[in-house]
Design a protein around this motif. Structure first.
Motif, PDB file in Angstrom:
ATOM      1  N   LYS A 291      65.649  36.103  37.969  1.00  0.00           N
ATOM      2  CA  LYS A 291      66.428  37.192  37.213  1.00  0.00           C
ATOM      3  C   LYS A 291      66.804  38.423  37.561  1.00  0.00           C
ATOM      4  CE  LYS A 291      63.532  34.611  33.385  1.00  0.00           C
ATOM      5  NZ  LYS A 291      62.587  35.208  32.657  1.00  0.00           N
ATOM      6  N   SER A 292      66.529  38.314  38.463  1.00  0.00           N
ATOM      7  CA  SER A 292      66.907  39.717  39.043  1.00  0.00           C
ATOM      8  C   SER A 292      68.018  40.242  39.819  1.00  0.00           C
ATOM      9  CB  SER A 292      65.729  40.848  39.779  1.00  0.00           C
ATOM     10  OG  SER A 292      64.350  40.927  39.410  1.00  0.00           O
ATOM     11  N   VAL A 293      68.340  38.423  40.850  1.00  0.00           N
ATOM     12  CA  VAL A 293      69.393  38.908  41.261  1.00  0.00           C
ATOM     13  C   VAL A 293      70.513  37.884  39.771  1.00  0.00           C
ATOM     14  CG1 VAL A 293      70.983  37.533  43.102  1.00  0.00           C
ATOM     15  CG2 VAL A 293      68.263  38.462  43.427  1.00  0.00           C
ATOM     16  N   GLY A 294      69.963  37.685  39.286  1.00  0.00           N
ATOM     17  CA  GLY A 294      71.146  36.897  38.545  1.00  0.00           C
ATOM     18  C   GLY A 294      71.405  37.867  37.012  1.00  0.00           C
ATOM     19  N   ILE A 295      70.487  39.520  37.186  1.00  0.00           N
ATOM     20  CA  ILE A 295      71.337  40.072  35.759  1.00  0.00           C
ATOM     21  C   ILE A 295      72.007  41.104  36.958  1.00  0.00           C
ATOM     22  CG2 ILE A 295      70.175  42.635  35.046  1.00  0.00           C
ATOM     23  CD1 ILE A 295      67.827  40.911  34.500  1.00  0.00           C
ATOM     24  N   LEU A 296      71.858  41.624  38.158  1.00  0.00           N
ATOM     25  CA  LEU A 296      72.855  42.620  38.842  1.00  0.00           C
ATOM     26  C   LEU A 296      73.950  41.542  39.308  1.00  0.00           C
ATOM     27  CD1 LEU A 296      70.427  43.453  41.870  1.00  0.00           C
ATOM     28  CD2 LEU A 296      71.289  45.224  39.990  1.00  0.00           C
TER      29      LEU A 296
END
Length: 534
Positions: free
Chosen positions: A296-301
């Motif tokens: 999720k962190s990578v996707g949000i960025l």
């Protein structure tokens, strides 16, 4: 003179300069180690001593070389027969130091000489790998989980990134639609947002009663949930084009996302329970959540970066969403195809029992999972992974039997819909007096009537009975000629029940040896039950 020349050459070759005279047989004697060891004497006794000393030196060098070679071979040999020290998810290879009679580490910076075990150095990559495994993988990996866990986790991580990118794009579109980018009143925007979410929450309440469906076919329902989630994202992305329909479109999208979240949470438990090879259920869930947070962190960025490029352009948002959705659904499909469910639902039980009755063999867990469609009730939507030809056990006849039984099976039938006469009722009740179920063919269906004392084990037994009944019809030619006649001596129900009583425990035991969980049937029977008064 010859001895003097030899001594001079040896001194130069060894790079050692001596002090004192260097005469042949006189002076203060030899000035280097070679001369001191091989003292050149011209008598025979001296020559014999030199030969003995040379022989002993050769033996010593041979022993040293042999020991070093063994130490090197121990380091380079395969893992078979090697001892490992296990700490959490990290395995450290050890080998035996024959000189000190102890285990030494064979990891990191390995020295040619095993005695120099203190020269081991851990690389930065090794430390990062250890931290990653400790945070992202269950303790004891790979022994603490099943073989399909890693492939599933990899695909889930990639799809998690894609899902978050879609989420960011959808949220940006909703904000533009509600008017926050055009100076709208914050209170009005907040009211619309609450209405959208509040209506969407109702879908969770409605879908909660379908929980048993998720247990029976978790892969298919999970894939449907992912499709529902992407459809909701798509609806949210088009809201800027219809700002006056923000609440209905947002509510419909919110309902889809809420329903998808419920199905995903319910089916996730089925998958994690299967991965916990050592009953480390909580550990597998915790690491799964950690993996999800990273995705999720990578996707949000990535989503924020993409959203900044798209801005308020709905066509660009839809084009980007289409590409991301394709990646998302493809990764979902691959992750679910990698899962190997070991429990038996009606379709998997029919594949296992059908092949057992045909060949006496129990197909493997992977082979059956590869063959099972995501939507057994909808053959046109059958999605199966490409299977390899080697070591296949499932025959075309067993696959055909499973598909046919899936269409004909009716679990939890109503007795009054099947039995019309008192004679037929007594015949069935007498035949199945000691069973937790009653089975009979009726109007092209195979109806299983469940008693109030029926257990999941009884339902699994009824599936074995259904498969044998199909086998009799297909291979022996026995057909239904009436309930009373079927229950009598020589009737198909009487013959099949005798076989089931004799062979079911053998089939169950063979299934357990093949890796199947044979203590129950995961099914969704109708709610009808009977309580015979014997």
């Amino acid at each position: 003179m010859d001895a003097s020349i030899t001594n001079t050459l040896l001194k130069r070759g060894g790079g050692i300069s001596g002090g004192g005279s260097s005469g042949g047989n006189g002076g203060s004697g030899p000035n280097n180690w070679w001369d001191r060891w091989f003292n050149n004497n011209n008598n025979d006794d001296g020559n014999n001593g030199n030969h003995i000393k040379g022989f002993l030196l050769c033996v010593l060098l041979t022993l040293v070389f042999q020991h070093c070679y063994k130490a090197y071979a121990n380091v380079q040999e395969n893992d078979k027969g090697v001892v490992f020290e296990v700490k959490g998810g990290r395995k450290t290879k050890l080998f035996v130091d024959e000189l000190s009679d102890e285990f030494v580490v064979a990891d990191g910076g390995l020295s040619f000489f095993s005695g120099l075990k203190g020269l081991k150095m851990a690389s930065l990559w090794g430390e990062c790998r250890e931290v990653f495994m400790r945070l992202m993988l269950p303790e004891g990996y790979p022994d603490s989980v099943t073989s399909d866990y890693l492939e599933y986790s990899v695909w889930r991580s990639v799809q998690g990134v894609a899902a978050q990118v879609s989420s960011v794009l959808a949220t940006q579109s909703l904000l533009y639609a509600v008017g926050l980018g055009k100076g709208a009143i914050p209170t009005a925007a907040a009211v619309n947002w609450v209405l959208k979410d509040g209506i969407g929450y109702l879908s969770k309440i409605f879908l909660s009663k379908f929980g048993r469906h998720f247990d029976v076919n978790p892969k298919g329902w999970r894939l449907f949930a992912d499709f529902l989630e992407n459809a909701a994202f798509g609806m949210e992305i088009v809201t800027p084009a219809f700002p006056h329909l923000f609440v209905p479109i947002g509510a419909a999208a919110g309902a889809g996302r809420s329903a998808a979240a419920l199905i995903q949470a319910a089916t996730r438990s089925c998958f994690y329970a299967g991965f916990a090879a050592q009953r480390n259920f909580a550990e597998v869930i915790a690491k799964g959540e950690a993996q999800g947070m990273v995705s999720k962190s990578v996707g949000i960025l990535l989503g924020i970066a993409l959203a900044n490029c798209i801005q308020a352009s709905t066509p660009l948002a839809l084009a980007s969403f289409g590409a991301v959705t394709w990646i998302h659904m493809f990764c979902n499909l691959k992750s679910y195809q990698s899962i190997q469910l070991r429990t038996l639902n009606p379709y998997r039980a029919s594949l296992v029992f059908g092949e057992y009755l045909l060949s006496g063999l129990v197909p493997s867990v992977k082979e059956v999972n590869d063959e099972e469609p995501f939507f057994p009730a909808l053959p046109l939507l059958s999605l199966k992974p490409a299977s390899k030809a080697e070591n296949r056990v499932l025959s075309p006849e067993a696959k055909e039997a499973a598909a046919t039984i899936e269409q004909r099976l009716e679990l939890g039938s109503k007795l009054s819909d099947i039995v019309k006469t008192k004679t037929d009722a007594h015949a069935l009740l007498d035949l199945y007096k000691n069973q937790g179920y009653i089975l009979t063919p009726h109007n092209g269906k195979v109806c299983v009537i469940l008693k109030d004392v029926c257990t999941p084990q009884d339902m699994l037994k009824s599936m074995f009975h259904v498969n044998y009944l199909y086998w009799l019809e297909k291979n022996v030619g026995l057909n239904s000629i009436g309930i009373s006649d079927n229950c009598g001596p020589g009737g198909m129900l009487q013959i099949s029940l005798e076989y089931v009583e004799r062979e079911f425990n053998h089939a169950k035991r063979d299934g357990e040896l093949a890796g199947w969980v044979t203590d129950s049937l995961i099914a969704r029977p109708k709610p009808h039950r009977i309580r015979p008064d014997y």
